[in-house]
Design a protein around this motif. Sequence first.
Motif, PDB file in Angstrom:
ATOM      1  N   ALA A   1       0.811  -1.222   0.000  1.00  0.00           N
ATOM      2  CA  ALA A   1       0.000   0.000   0.000  1.00  0.00           C
ATOM      3  C   ALA A   1       0.842   1.268   0.000  1.00  0.00           C
ATOM      4  O   ALA A   1       0.385   2.326  -0.462  1.00  0.00           O
ATOM      5  N   LEU A   2       2.078   1.195   0.474  1.00  0.00           N
ATOM      6  CA  LEU A   2       2.911   2.391   0.624  1.00  0.00           C
ATOM      7  C   LEU A   2       3.181   3.099  -0.695  1.00  0.00           C
ATOM      8  O   LEU A   2       3.237   4.329  -0.753  1.00  0.00           O
ATOM      9  N   PHE A   3       3.372   2.347  -1.762  1.00  0.00           N
ATOM     10  CA  PHE A   3       3.773   2.918  -3.050  1.00  0.00           C
ATOM     11  C   PHE A   3       2.825   4.015  -3.523  1.00  0.00           C
ATOM     12  O   PHE A   3       3.234   5.156  -3.773  1.00  0.00           O
ATOM     13  N   LEU A   4       1.550   3.697  -3.651  1.00  0.00           N
ATOM     14  CA  LEU A   4       0.586   4.682  -4.145  1.00  0.00           C
ATOM     15  C   LEU A   4       0.316   5.782  -3.132  1.00  0.00           C
ATOM     16  O   LEU A   4       0.061   6.936  -3.506  1.00  0.00           O
ATOM     17  N   ILE A   5       0.383   5.450  -1.840  1.00  0.00           N
ATOM     18  CA  ILE A   5       0.184   6.471  -0.807  1.00  0.00           C
ATOM     19  C   ILE A   5       1.278   7.529  -0.893  1.00  0.00           C
ATOM     20  O   ILE A   5       1.011   8.740  -0.855  1.00  0.00           O
ATOM     21  N   VAL A   6       2.522   7.084  -1.024  1.00  0.00           N
ATOM     22  CA  VAL A   6       3.660   8.018  -1.110  1.00  0.00           C
ATOM     23  C   VAL A   6       3.563   8.867  -2.361  1.00  0.00           C
ATOM     24  O   VAL A   6       3.768  10.089  -2.324  1.00  0.00           O
TER      25      VAL A   6
ATOM     26  N   ILE B   1      -5.943  -0.265  -0.904  1.00  0.00           N
ATOM     27  CA  ILE B   1      -6.152  -0.618   0.507  1.00  0.00           C
ATOM     28  C   ILE B   1      -7.429  -1.452   0.657  1.00  0.00           C
ATOM     29  O   ILE B   1      -7.461  -2.460   1.368  1.00  0.00           O
ATOM     30  N   GLY B   2      -8.480  -1.021  -0.044  1.00  0.00           N
ATOM     31  CA  GLY B   2      -9.739  -1.769  -0.010  1.00  0.00           C
ATOM     32  C   GLY B   2      -9.585  -3.182  -0.541  1.00  0.00           C
ATOM     33  O   GLY B   2     -10.200  -4.125  -0.034  1.00  0.00           O
ATOM     34  N   PHE B   3      -8.751  -3.341  -1.572  1.00  0.00           N
ATOM     35  CA  PHE B   3      -8.513  -4.667  -2.145  1.00  0.00           C
ATOM     36  C   PHE B   3      -7.948  -5.607  -1.085  1.00  0.00           C
ATOM     37  O   PHE B   3      -8.345  -6.768  -0.981  1.00  0.00           O
ATOM     38  N   HIS B   4      -7.019  -5.076  -0.281  1.00  0.00           N
ATOM     39  CA  HIS B   4      -6.426  -5.898   0.777  1.00  0.00           C
ATOM     40  C   HIS B   4      -7.431  -6.175   1.906  1.00  0.00           C
ATOM     41  O   HIS B   4      -7.418  -7.259   2.500  1.00  0.00           O
ATOM     42  N   ILE B   5      -8.299  -5.208   2.177  1.00  0.00           N
ATOM     43  CA  ILE B   5      -9.306  -5.394   3.231  1.00  0.00           C
ATOM     44  C   ILE B   5     -10.276  -6.517   2.866  1.00  0.00           C
ATOM     45  O   ILE B   5     -10.808  -7.203   3.739  1.00  0.00           O
TER      46      ILE B   5
ATOM     47  N   VAL C   1     -12.883  -8.891   4.819  1.00  0.00           N
ATOM     48  CA  VAL C   1     -14.331  -8.688   4.667  1.00  0.00           C
ATOM     49  C   VAL C   1     -14.741  -9.113   3.263  1.00  0.00           C
ATOM     50  O   VAL C   1     -14.819  -8.286   2.340  1.00  0.00           O
ATOM     51  N   PRO C   2     -14.977 -10.399   3.051  1.00  0.00           N
ATOM     52  CA  PRO C   2     -15.261 -10.904   1.700  1.00  0.00           C
ATOM     53  C   PRO C   2     -16.495 -10.299   1.040  1.00  0.00           C
ATOM     54  O   PRO C   2     -16.609 -10.317  -0.186  1.00  0.00           O
ATOM     55  N   ASP C   3     -17.414  -9.754   1.806  1.00  0.00           N
ATOM     56  CA  ASP C   3     -18.660  -9.226   1.243  1.00  0.00           C
ATOM     57  C   ASP C   3     -18.422  -8.078   0.257  1.00  0.00           C
ATOM     58  O   ASP C   3     -19.248  -7.823  -0.612  1.00  0.00           O
ATOM     59  N   ILE C   4     -17.292  -7.367   0.408  1.00  0.00           N
ATOM     60  CA  ILE C   4     -17.029  -6.251  -0.503  1.00  0.00           C
ATOM     61  C   ILE C   4     -15.955  -6.627  -1.516  1.00  0.00           C
ATOM     62  O   ILE C   4     -15.319  -5.772  -2.121  1.00  0.00           O
ATOM     63  N   ALA C   5     -15.782  -7.927  -1.725  1.00  0.00           N
ATOM     64  CA  ALA C   5     -14.653  -8.450  -2.493  1.00  0.00           C
ATOM     65  C   ALA C   5     -14.426  -7.775  -3.837  1.00  0.00           C
ATOM     66  O   ALA C   5     -13.291  -7.490  -4.196  1.00  0.00           O
ATOM     67  N   LEU C   6     -15.468  -7.532  -4.601  1.00  0.00           N
ATOM     68  CA  LEU C   6     -15.271  -7.020  -5.956  1.00  0.00           C
ATOM     69  C   LEU C   6     -15.377  -5.502  -6.053  1.00  0.00           C
ATOM     70  O   LEU C   6     -15.039  -4.936  -7.097  1.00  0.00           O
ATOM     71  N   ALA C   7     -15.851  -4.832  -5.024  1.00  0.00           N
ATOM     72  CA  ALA C   7     -16.014  -3.377  -5.088  1.00  0.00           C
ATOM     73  C   ALA C   7     -14.684  -2.638  -5.306  1.00  0.00           C
ATOM     74  O   ALA C   7     -14.598  -1.770  -6.180  1.00  0.00           O
ATOM     75  N   PRO C   8     -13.612  -2.927  -4.545  1.00  0.00           N
ATOM     76  CA  PRO C   8     -12.337  -2.244  -4.794  1.00  0.00           C
ATOM     77  C   PRO C   8     -11.768  -2.545  -6.181  1.00  0.00           C
ATOM     78  O   PRO C   8     -11.140  -1.688  -6.805  1.00  0.00           O
ATOM     79  N   GLU C   9     -12.008  -3.772  -6.662  1.00  0.00           N
ATOM     80  CA  GLU C   9     -11.573  -4.153  -8.001  1.00  0.00           C
ATOM     81  C   GLU C   9     -12.278  -3.300  -9.052  1.00  0.00           C
ATOM     82  O   GLU C   9     -11.656  -2.761  -9.972  1.00  0.00           O
ATOM     83  N   ARG C  10     -13.598  -3.182  -8.914  1.00  0.00           N
ATOM     84  CA  ARG C  10     -14.357  -2.346  -9.850  1.00  0.00           C
ATOM     85  C   ARG C  10     -13.927  -0.888  -9.741  1.00  0.00           C
ATOM     86  O   ARG C  10     -13.832  -0.170 -10.743  1.00  0.00           O
ATOM     87  N   MET C  11     -13.660  -0.448  -8.517  1.00  0.00           N
ATOM     88  CA  MET C  11     -13.231   0.939  -8.298  1.00  0.00           C
ATOM     89  C   MET C  11     -11.925   1.220  -9.021  1.00  0.00           C
ATOM     90  O   MET C  11     -11.774   2.255  -9.682  1.00  0.00           O
ATOM     91  N   ALA C  12     -10.969   0.295  -8.922  1.00  0.00           N
ATOM     92  CA  ALA C  12      -9.674   0.487  -9.572  1.00  0.00           C
ATOM     93  C   ALA C  12      -9.819   0.519 -11.086  1.00  0.00           C
ATOM     94  O   ALA C  12      -9.275   1.409 -11.760  1.00  0.00           O
ATOM     95  N   ILE C  13     -10.554  -0.450 -11.643  1.00  0.00           N
ATOM     96  CA  ILE C  13     -10.764  -0.473 -13.102  1.00  0.00           C
ATOM     97  C   ILE C  13     -11.465   0.802 -13.543  1.00  0.00           C
ATOM     98  O   ILE C  13     -11.076   1.435 -14.538  1.00  0.00           O
TER      99      ILE C  13
END
Length: 396
Positions: A123-128, A160-164, A168-180
Amino acid sequence: MKTTAQILRDYRGPALFSFGFRPFFLFAALWAAVTIPLWLLSFLGIGEISATIFTRDWHVHEMLFGYTAAVIVGYMTVAGVNWTGHYPVAGRSIVLLVMLWAVGRLAMLAYPVLGSIAALIDALFLIVFASALWREQLAASSWRNVAPCIVVSLLAIANIGFHITMIVPDIALAPERMAIGLIIFLIALIGGRLVPSFTRNWMAQHKIKPEPASYGRFDTAVLGITGAGIALWVVWPLAAVTGVLLIIAGAGLFIRLLRWRGWIVINDGMVAVLHLGYFWCALGLAMLGASILWPAHLAGSAAIHALAVGAIGMMTLAVMTRTSRSHTGRERRADRPTLAIYGLAMAAATTRVLAPFAMPIYPQLLVLSALSWSLAFAIFALVYGPMLARAWKRKV
């Protein structure tokens, strides 16, 4: 505090690390060439280690937050100066940023062992980098080009959401969709500046009229609909209104593309490929909308890969080749190896999108797509690697 110019003048290290685009384009290409075959081993069930490490989540993460994020950072270390007057990262700081990216890739390979520690490292790379972008944006006191800062920051949050999702599997695809969605919106936004601009320059050099349509209210409306459709897809992916908005967005982007008259530049591969990348963006969004409205007739995976392999793959290669040649003092011309890169990337996208429609030969098309993708990036690394690793060459 030193200025960017002073930092660059004082830099005495290898040319590869003098500007951000150099190492990030090269290492991103090498990573892209390697990761797809590794994922394919897992997908085809070859090898016990591959099934443990090279999971679907690893594949998705490394394409979005490994490869694509590296290209975005490499490009923005150059383009940022146009927005703020300063490079967000320069000189020795590039080495630190590259190290953060590389350690993140190693951490992801060790994810089964490291778990949450790997997530923190990655996570550090994009945060920095997001922090560096905001620092320069605030120093410039200009908010006209704040969108890239927002997109990179949201991309860091999506990572960060992808790692979360591991917790919390219930939100599994939301961070993926967000990134795309964020990456596609960035292509729609910045690509919407680059494609007509470079087309206009080419047409001016060849004294061809009329020029591509200038930016206007129609373009603003299309970008607004695109952003709204993508946002709805992230939070409400199966809603009919989401599908309708995405189809309208895809149609709007296609009309923008037609207004830029790309067929005129068909003989200039380095300009034409930008139009191809934007075409995949329009097609992918329309396909995504159609897959929501008519799932029985259009596989969602085909739409996702039209965006991921087609739009992201083609557009990033277009930007990488053009920026590499331009910023190392070489002619902005697509030679035969470069045209081969574009052709292989196009083949990778086409075969991957067609695969779900041809189930009897689905595995064969996947292998063909993977080979085409890896060859495209291997050729880029082989041909452009020496350019990126050497000092500036004067144009002749």
